[in-house]
Design a protein around this motif. Sequence first.
Motif, PDB file in Angstrom:
ATOM      1  N   CYS A 293      46.780 -17.238  -5.717  1.00 34.62           N
ATOM      2  CA  CYS A 293      47.785 -18.289  -5.812  1.00 34.62           C
ATOM      3  C   CYS A 293      47.842 -18.838  -7.236  1.00 34.62           C
ATOM      4  O   CYS A 293      46.808 -19.083  -7.853  1.00 34.62           O
ATOM      5  N   HIS A 294      49.063 -19.040  -7.702  1.00 36.57           N
ATOM      6  CA  HIS A 294      49.297 -19.563  -9.048  1.00 36.57           C
ATOM      7  C   HIS A 294      50.236 -20.760  -8.967  1.00 36.57           C
ATOM      8  O   HIS A 294      51.050 -20.844  -8.059  1.00 36.57           O
ATOM      9  N   SER A 295      50.144 -21.654  -9.970  1.00 41.16           N
ATOM     10  CA  SER A 295      51.201 -22.653 -10.122  1.00 41.16           C
ATOM     11  C   SER A 295      52.084 -22.186 -11.275  1.00 41.16           C
ATOM     12  O   SER A 295      51.599 -21.630 -12.251  1.00 41.16           O
TER      13      SER A 295
ATOM     14  N   GLY B 275      42.462 -18.660  -6.272  1.00 41.59           N
ATOM     15  CA  GLY B 275      43.397 -19.095  -7.300  1.00 41.59           C
ATOM     16  C   GLY B 275      43.206 -18.262  -8.555  1.00 41.59           C
ATOM     17  O   GLY B 275      42.173 -17.586  -8.713  1.00 41.59           O
ATOM     18  N   HIS B 276      44.184 -18.322  -9.441  1.00 39.21           N
ATOM     19  CA  HIS B 276      44.061 -17.638 -10.730  1.00 39.21           C
ATOM     20  C   HIS B 276      42.764 -18.078 -11.418  1.00 39.21           C
ATOM     21  O   HIS B 276      42.053 -17.277 -12.010  1.00 39.21           O
ATOM     22  N   VAL B 277      42.458 -19.380 -11.303  1.00 34.56           N
ATOM     23  CA  VAL B 277      41.247 -19.935 -11.927  1.00 34.56           C
ATOM     24  C   VAL B 277      39.989 -19.209 -11.460  1.00 34.56           C
ATOM     25  O   VAL B 277      39.055 -19.000 -12.244  1.00 34.56           O
TER      26      VAL B 277
ATOM     27  N   ASP C  80      42.382 -17.688 -19.962  1.00 31.55           N
ATOM     28  CA  ASP C  80      42.001 -19.092 -19.860  1.00 31.55           C
ATOM     29  C   ASP C  80      42.824 -19.820 -18.802  1.00 31.55           C
ATOM     30  O   ASP C  80      42.866 -21.039 -18.768  1.00 31.55           O
ATOM     31  N   HIS C  81      43.460 -19.083 -17.896  1.00 25.35           N
ATOM     32  CA  HIS C  81      44.317 -19.751 -16.908  1.00 25.35           C
ATOM     33  C   HIS C  81      43.487 -20.474 -15.850  1.00 25.35           C
ATOM     34  O   HIS C  81      42.549 -19.918 -15.311  1.00 25.35           O
ATOM     35  N   THR C  82      43.847 -21.711 -15.589  1.00 28.46           N
ATOM     36  CA  THR C  82      43.098 -22.520 -14.621  1.00 28.46           C
ATOM     37  C   THR C  82      43.967 -22.917 -13.431  1.00 28.46           C
ATOM     38  O   THR C  82      43.591 -23.771 -12.645  1.00 28.46           O
ATOM     39  N   ASP C  83      45.147 -22.296 -13.311  1.00 23.60           N
ATOM     40  CA  ASP C  83      46.018 -22.640 -12.184  1.00 23.60           C
ATOM     41  C   ASP C  83      45.454 -22.075 -10.881  1.00 23.60           C
ATOM     42  O   ASP C  83      44.701 -21.101 -10.907  1.00 23.60           O
ATOM     43  N   PRO C  84      45.776 -22.643  -9.716  1.00 24.93           N
ATOM     44  CA  PRO C  84      46.712 -23.758  -9.511  1.00 24.93           C
ATOM     45  C   PRO C  84      46.087 -25.144  -9.712  1.00 24.93           C
ATOM     46  O   PRO C  84      46.659 -26.133  -9.258  1.00 24.93           O
TER      47      PRO C  84
END
Length: 257
Positions: free
Chosen positions: A22-24, A139-141, A152-156
């Motif tokens: 899941c991503h935002s 999550g992507h994080v 470095d993606h921390t979404d969602p």
Amino acid sequence: MQKIQARYYTKGRVRPVRLIVCHSMEAPEKPTTAEAVARWFATSSPRTSTHVNVDNNSMVRSVDDGDTAWCAPNANADGLHVELTGYARQTRTEWLDAFSRATLANAAKVVARWCKKYKIPVRKLTPSEVAAGKKGICGHVDVTRAYPGTGDHTDPGKHFPWDVFLSMVRAELGDKPAAPPRFTRVLVYTKGKAFLRGADVEAFQARLADHGIDVEVDGVYGPATVKGTSALQRRLGFIVTGTVDKATWKAAFAKAA
Ligand SMILES: [Zn+2]
């Protein structure tokens, strides 16, 4: 489901699907955002894509399930990706407002279909479970943390309401609501010692957030969570220890939050 084919993706798959990520979107909460982001993936995105985009009133497909989207390094070959309208910085309250609840409900429909189609259990994976090759939802994080040095993606985001979202997925599948989690160990922080980590810590933190206590839901029992536990104990009229014993656990998960 409407489809606007993304420009960048790989035809087919080299590994079986085992992860739902899941991503935002990092895009404003508007009823046309899923369509707009799908068009962006089709035209001007910088070599990225996803499988499905959702907002409060629609789901728009960018890449077929049987093809590989370019969404998160290390989770593309065996992952299905859903983009939710909203921002990783959103608080839990913001994730549970009317727009986001409708978005979560649409995403839950998409995720439930994938769980059924690919026999993926409705469970949230920790980063170490992602790294270990387990099947589930994350999550992507969690992908970022599972494979350090890959982005470095921390979404969602740290306040994404996983507990609420997974209940929606279970409801879509007609599964029974999850029973309150069982108490399995005392959650305690001892200065100078390694932090306790795990799914039980994450579940307890999410429950603190349900009680309106501002705590990061990261699965790490450190000083910030001790503060949150103390706040709950104070509210319950318990002796304030900052340690989650069986009585504190049970009271936290008792019906009315
Ligand atoms: Zn992402």
